[in-house]
Design a protein around this motif. Structure first.
Motif, short mmCIF file in Angstrom:
data_model
loop_
_atom_site.label_atom_id
_atom_site.label_comp_id
_atom_site.label_asym_id
_atom_site.label_seq_id
_atom_site.Cartn_x
_atom_site.Cartn_y
_atom_site.Cartn_z
N GLY A 286 0.81 -1.21 0.00
CA GLY A 286 0.00 0.00 0.00
C GLY A 286 0.84 1.26 0.00
N LEU A 287 1.92 1.29 0.79
CA LEU A 287 2.79 2.47 0.85
C LEU A 287 3.37 2.79 -0.51
CD1 LEU A 287 4.36 4.67 2.33
CD2 LEU A 287 6.08 2.95 2.93
N ILE A 288 3.89 1.78 -1.20
CA ILE A 288 4.46 2.01 -2.53
C ILE A 288 3.39 2.54 -3.47
CG2 ILE A 288 5.51 0.90 -4.54
CD1 ILE A 288 6.82 -1.10 -2.59
N SER A 289 2.20 1.96 -3.41
CA SER A 289 1.11 2.40 -4.29
C SER A 289 0.72 3.84 -4.00
CB SER A 289 -0.10 1.49 -4.11
OG SER A 289 0.22 0.15 -4.38
N PHE A 290 0.54 4.15 -2.70
CA PHE A 290 0.15 5.52 -2.33
C PHE A 290 1.22 6.53 -2.76
CE2 PHE A 290 -2.05 3.29 1.42
CZ PHE A 290 -3.18 3.04 0.65
N TYR B 277 -0.58 2.75 -13.51
CA TYR B 277 -1.87 2.07 -13.58
C TYR B 277 -1.94 0.92 -12.59
CZ TYR B 277 -1.59 4.54 -18.05
OH TYR B 277 -1.42 5.50 -19.02
N LEU B 278 -0.84 0.17 -12.47
CA LEU B 278 -0.79 -0.92 -11.50
C LEU B 278 -0.89 -0.38 -10.08
CD1 LEU B 278 -0.35 -3.94 -10.91
CD2 LEU B 278 2.12 -3.51 -10.98
N SER B 279 -0.27 0.76 -9.83
CA SER B 279 -0.31 1.35 -8.48
C SER B 279 -1.73 1.80 -8.12
CB SER B 279 0.65 2.54 -8.41
OG SER B 279 1.99 2.10 -8.57
N PHE B 280 -2.46 2.32 -9.09
CA PHE B 280 -3.85 2.68 -8.81
C PHE B 280 -4.66 1.44 -8.44
CE2 PHE B 280 -3.15 6.82 -10.89
CZ PHE B 280 -3.91 7.63 -10.05
N LEU B 281 -4.40 0.34 -9.11
CA LEU B 281 -5.12 -0.90 -8.80
C LEU B 281 -4.78 -1.38 -7.40
CD1 LEU B 281 -6.88 -3.31 -9.59
CD2 LEU B 281 -4.83 -4.35 -10.63
N TYR C 26 2.18 10.76 -9.28
CA TYR C 26 1.40 10.95 -10.51
C TYR C 26 0.44 12.14 -10.35
CZ TYR C 26 -1.59 10.01 -14.51
OH TYR C 26 -2.28 10.13 -15.68
N LEU C 27 -0.20 12.23 -9.19
CA LEU C 27 -1.08 13.37 -8.93
C LEU C 27 -0.32 14.68 -9.07
CD1 LEU C 27 -3.69 14.74 -7.83
CD2 LEU C 27 -2.78 14.34 -5.53
N HIS C 28 0.90 14.69 -8.59
CA HIS C 28 1.68 15.92 -8.56
C HIS C 28 2.22 16.30 -9.94
CE1 HIS C 28 2.97 19.11 -6.11
NE2 HIS C 28 4.25 18.81 -6.01
#
Length: 535
Positions: free
Chosen positions: A124-128, A516-520, A134-136
């Motif tokens: 979860g930490l890596i994904s967040f 995309y994988l991180s969003f999943l 990406y947001l930034h």
């Protein structure tokens, strides 16, 4: 708790030491988060109140110290226009905004950790974290300067696989190595073995060595397809703060043409001039540019070069009879859009314009314009036209009469890997970065900007030709090597035969699959938080 804050500061110091332009230190990124992870783990396991708030504070402390030390030059740029206190207040936005998002990623990690095992929580930490990066780079306050994967720009020999993953592959690499090393150290310190130590050591060695070895072999064996083109890049060294003082637009153009002629060959195909190199006191009307003296002078300059083209920055505007765009402002009976633009001029009457898309928040774009419109007078001091620049939604490729495609990347846009890749997908055979880094002065900002251009060369396997008004101008080959570069604050021109490329890398074709994988996995992590909380 004091020791935890010291560990957080140690992580900040290691991250700063590893960051460009400091040479030979980028490998520290692979261990830099370990002290912070230890501090957070001690907080989670300690007898403290408000643990979530303390985790947030530790992560924010690391982020704000690291960011401020690495991009201190933002204050320099602001201070050139404003007094010290307003400059500091505006600078606090880039200094603190990214750290707040970083800290939020750790806060979500803590929430996940309270109800799940450590490996799921680290997923979860890596994904967040990747979602934050990406947001930034996508919202109105975009500033992807400190994306973790950018940190390897000084050691490009180790990240040739960015042509597959892009910079987010570097972010993932950094987090996987830090987490494995943290788990190994934590278990050794506490005499536990929740995960077999041999498995951890083997995993750590593989995660570090396999990408590095593959990259070094790839780097040493990579050969460019021979498809030569003669290019000139020009650094006129016009003081951006005195542009309308001691030098006129006509004199600026004379400097550009004279420098170009000194190194040009009869077979030179492109002359690359920097951001806003072509200008007029009121801007250049794009519809009437052929009637301007500057245009006629450029055509005269190009006469000896049969296939010659000038790719230049230009300050331009367009007039409409009605308000056909949201950014158009009424002037008399007409509406006007102003652009920080690029233009391609050849020996014919054809003109190609590109309007900068990734506008600098504050200087060229008022973030969340309707909500923050009351800040326009305050921000307008930084470079002038807050909320006043229009843009286009997607890249444009400039094509010469001989069919060569060039990507006109304007300044700030060069730090967007996915955006530059769009130029290449559209047919760009080399990347031209036109910029004016003189606003920052002789700081590490200009050096970081140059180093990041190497990443675009690797991701797309395209030569990068960089024209910077006051430096640093450069030629970068398809492996990310800086083949030639200028000195800072020296008027000069460089000539180089580059190889054009038409093949598309996996990254160019596929984009940021890791995001995309991180969003999943991020959604899965949030789902686990919600489900466990209900249970």
């Amino acid at each position: 708790m004091r020791s935890n804050y010291l560990l957080a500061l140690l992580s900040a110091f290691l991250l700063w030491l590893a960051w460009p332009p400091i040479p030979y230190t980028a490998v520290l990124l692979l261990v830099a988060f370990v002290p912070l992870l230890i501090a957070i783990e001690q907080t989670i396991r300690g007898d403290y109140k408000n643990k979530g708030r303390k985790v947030f504070t530790l992560a924010f402390l690391t982020g704000v110290v690291w960011n401020t030390a690495s991009i201190y030059w933002v204050y320099n740029a602001m201070n050139a226009f404003l007094d010290a206190i307003p400059s500091l207040l505006i600078s606090l936005v880039p200094y603190t905004l990214a750290p707040l998002l970083m800290a939020l990623a750790f806060r979500l990690y803590y929430q996940l950790r309270k109800r799940n095992g450590i490996l799921i929580s680290f997923m979860g930490l890596i994904s967040f974290w990747i979602i934050y990066e990406y947001l930034h780079q996508t919202w109105d306050l975009s500033f992807p300067w400190m994306t973790l994967g950018n940190g390897f720009a000084n050691t490009h020999q180790l990240i040739q696989w960015y042509s597959i993953t892009g910079v987010y592959g570097g972010t993932l690499w950094i987090w996987l190595t830090n987490i494995c090393l943290f788990l190994l150290i934590w278990q050794k310190r506490n005499g536990i073995e929740a995960i077999n130590n041999k498995v951890l050591i083997g995993s750590l060695a593989g995660i570090i060595c396999i990408p590095a070895i593959v990259s070094i072999v790839w780097y040493s064996k990579y050969e460019e397809h021979v498809n030569p083109s003669e290019i000139v890049t020009v650094q006129p060294n016009i003081d951006p703060f005195g542009k309308w003082g001691p030098i006129t637009p006509e004199e600026q153009l004379s400097v550009l043409t004279n420098l170009s002629q000194k190194v040009a060959k009869l077979n030179t195909e492109f002359f690359i001039w920097p951001e806003t190199a072509i200008s007029d006191r009121n801007g250049v009307n794009e519809e009437e540019f052929r009637d301007y003296p500057q245009y006629q002078k450029i055509l005269t300059f190009l006469e000896p070069y049969h296939n010659g083209n000038v790719l230049s920055g230009i300050e331009s505007y367009a007039l409409y009879s009605d308000q056909r765009t949201p950014t158009a402002k009424k002037i008399g009976n007409l509406f006007c859009d102003r652009f920080n633009a690029g233009v391609l001029i050849d020996g014919s009457s054809k003109l190609q314009f590109y309007h900068k898309s990734k506008l600098v928040p504050g200087a060229e774009l008022l973030p969340f314009g309707n909500t923050l419109s009351f800040l326009k007078p305050f921000f307008a001091h930084f470079g002038g036209t807050t909320g006043g620049y229009a843009s286009q939604d997607k890249p444009s490729v400039f094509y010469s009469a001989s069919g060569i495609g060039a990507a006109p990347v304007i300044c700030y846009e060069s730090i967007w890997g996915n955006y530059v890749a769009e130029y290449v997908k559209m047919g760009a055979q080399f990347i031209a970065v036109i910029t004016n880094d003189g606003w920052w002065g002789d700081t590490s900002g200009k050096d970081q900007h140059l180093q990041y251009a190497k990443l675009r060369a690797i991701e797309n396997r395209r030569w990068v030709v960089r024209s910077a008004n006051t430096g640093i101008s450069a030629f970068i080959n398809q492996r990310g090597d800086i083949v030639q570069k200028s000195s800072w604050w020296v008027p000069t021109a460089l000539s180089q035969e580059i190889n054009l490329n038409e093949e598309l890398t996996f990254y160019t074709r596929s984009g940021d699959l890791i995001v995309y994988l991180s969003f999943l996995t991020g959604l899965i992590s949030i789902g686990l938080m919600i489900v466990r909380k209900r249970n």
